[in-house]
Design an enzyme around this catalytic site. Structure first.
Site, PDB file in Angstrom:
ATOM      1  N   SER A 147       0.822  -1.220   0.000  1.00  0.00           N
ATOM      2  CA  SER A 147       0.000   0.000   0.000  1.00  0.00           C
ATOM      3  C   SER A 147       0.860   1.276   0.000  1.00  0.00           C
ATOM      4  O   SER A 147       1.861   1.373   0.701  1.00  0.00           O
ATOM      5  CB  SER A 147      -0.889  -0.002   1.246  1.00  0.00           C
TER       6      SER A 147
ATOM      7  N   LYS B 178     -13.620  -4.325   2.433  1.00  0.00           N
ATOM      8  CA  LYS B 178     -14.460  -3.130   2.280  1.00  0.00           C
ATOM      9  C   LYS B 178     -15.954  -3.397   2.498  1.00  0.00           C
ATOM     10  O   LYS B 178     -16.669  -2.526   2.980  1.00  0.00           O
ATOM     11  CB  LYS B 178     -14.250  -2.504   0.897  1.00  0.00           C
TER      12      LYS B 178
ATOM     13  N   ASP C  17     -13.887   6.823  -2.000  1.00  0.00           N
ATOM     14  CA  ASP C  17     -13.436   6.496  -3.362  1.00  0.00           C
ATOM     15  C   ASP C  17     -14.187   7.319  -4.411  1.00  0.00           C
ATOM     16  O   ASP C  17     -13.592   7.815  -5.366  1.00  0.00           O
ATOM     17  CB  ASP C  17     -13.633   5.003  -3.659  1.00  0.00           C
TER      18      ASP C  17
ATOM     19  N   GLY D 162     -15.538  -3.233  -7.563  1.00  0.00           N
ATOM     20  CA  GLY D 162     -15.571  -2.218  -6.512  1.00  0.00           C
ATOM     21  C   GLY D 162     -15.221  -0.830  -7.026  1.00  0.00           C
ATOM     22  O   GLY D 162     -15.895   0.155  -6.688  1.00  0.00           O
TER      23      GLY D 162
ATOM     24  N   TYR E  66      -2.599   2.936 -11.481  1.00  0.00           N
ATOM     25  CA  TYR E  66      -1.508   3.918 -11.408  1.00  0.00           C
ATOM     26  C   TYR E  66      -0.144   3.253 -11.455  1.00  0.00           C
ATOM     27  O   TYR E  66       0.870   3.939 -11.502  1.00  0.00           O
ATOM     28  CB  TYR E  66      -1.643   4.805 -10.151  1.00  0.00           C
TER      29      TYR E  66
END
Ligand code: NAP
Length: 295
Positions: free
Chosen positions: A28, A79, A115, A142, A234
């Protein structure tokens, strides 16, 4: 929550925790993004990556509350599961059906989802958008749910493209519930796809396709000037989708803007301060070019 001055010992007994719960989570970027911002603003919080096995999620969340954590981010695969552990949910978390931000408040545990607001903020910062703009979202997972809500919040007209048409139609209903002017779901093999993509202003890739160099379906490689290609990936910074769009004159953006903007929204909730976006973004870019050593 003010840090001791530079040079004084830190962290101290007063320093409180933030973090991200995931499984796995050691990849992360959130710790470097948040810690860079906390350091710059002199806030006495420290943000850690916390690997949590799904079976341990309720125990860990309860324990973090006892340890006076201010809040945590929640990522894959927790989540949805964490929703049931919250005392309250924001409208965004309820709509999306998932939580990526927890905050311990005087009213109990609040579940939020940043988000969608992150993607909306990133899209509006990157491209001038008007009400009724046409969007295409590829994917029904998601990230696509957050994108459907973001497009709804922008009052856009939206087509969701998926390999499971029922899931695409469900996301179209979510976009309408979030404020979209119109929304439809179509199959990725539909004959309508080339026309829909050609007529859209913003085309969002919300699938993992491109992380390993995969190409998207042909119409996604025929964007041109006046269109915006938005990839939520990304890493790598440029996927084949973005490369072909850039070569043909479209405006291109990867997922770093969304990553930083969703982090900034969580940061605002925990600290009450506007996040230093430039610092967060620079920290993320630096971390991407210096991956951590293997554990
Ligand atoms: P997810 O829940 O697993 O969903 C993935 C979606 O991609 C599903 O709809 C899946 O379809 C679809 N898909 C996968 N392979 C496909 C293929 N060959 N053809 C067509 N569709 C395909 O994953 P996610 O959490 O939404 O994440 C998606 C991407 O967004 C990832 O790359 C992730 O890193 C990125 N992301 C970025 C940010 C950010 O802040 N920038 C935030 C979240 C996610 P099925 O449902 O039919 O399997």
């Amino acid at each position: 929550m003010t840090r001791p001055p530079d040079g004084a010992p830190w962290p101290t007994a007063a320093t409180r925790p933030l973090g991200v719960l995931g499984w796995p989570v050691r990849h992360s970027l959130s710790p470097v993004i948040h810690n860079a911002a906390l350091r710059e603003q002199g806030i006495d919080l420290v943000y850690l990556a916390l690997p949590v096995h799904p079976e341990d999620l309720p125990t860990v969340v309860r324990t973090l509350g006892m340890l006076e954590a201010v809040g945590v981010n929640v990522t894959v695969p927790h989540k949805q599961a964490v929703v049931a552990l919250c005392d309250h949910l924001t409208d965004e978390a309820r709509l999306i059906g998932a939580v990526n931000t927890l905050a311990w408040t005087s009213d109990g545990l609040l579940g939020d989802n940043t988000d969608a607001v992150g993607l909306r903020d990133a899209m509006t910062a990157d491209a001038p958008l008007q009400d009724g703009e046409r969007f295409v979202i590829l994917g029904t997972g998601g990230a696509a749910r957050a994108a459907a809500v973001a497009v709804g919040r922008l009052a856009g007209r939206c087509t969701i493209v998926g390999r499971r048409p029922d899931a695409a139609e469900e996301l179209a209903r979510l976009a309408v519930a979030s404020g979209a002017a119109t929304a439809t779901g179509i199959d990725i093999v539909s004959d309508e796809l080339p026309g829909v993509v050609a007529g859209a202003k913003v085309i969002v890739n919300a699938t993992p396709l491109g992380m390993q160099g995969e190409t998207l379906a042909a119409p996604f490689h025929h964007l041109g000037p006046g269109q915006v290609a938005y990839d939520l990936i990304y890493h790598p910074p440029q996927t084949p989708f973005l490369r072909s769009a850039a070569e043909r004159g479209a405006n291109t953006h990867n997922g770093l803007g969304m990553l930083v903007a969703q982090a900034a929204a969580s940061y605002r909730r925990w600290t009450g301060r506007e996040a230093p976006l430039g610092t967060m973004s620079a920290a993320a870019v630096r971390a991407l070019s210096h991956p951590p050593p293997a554990a």
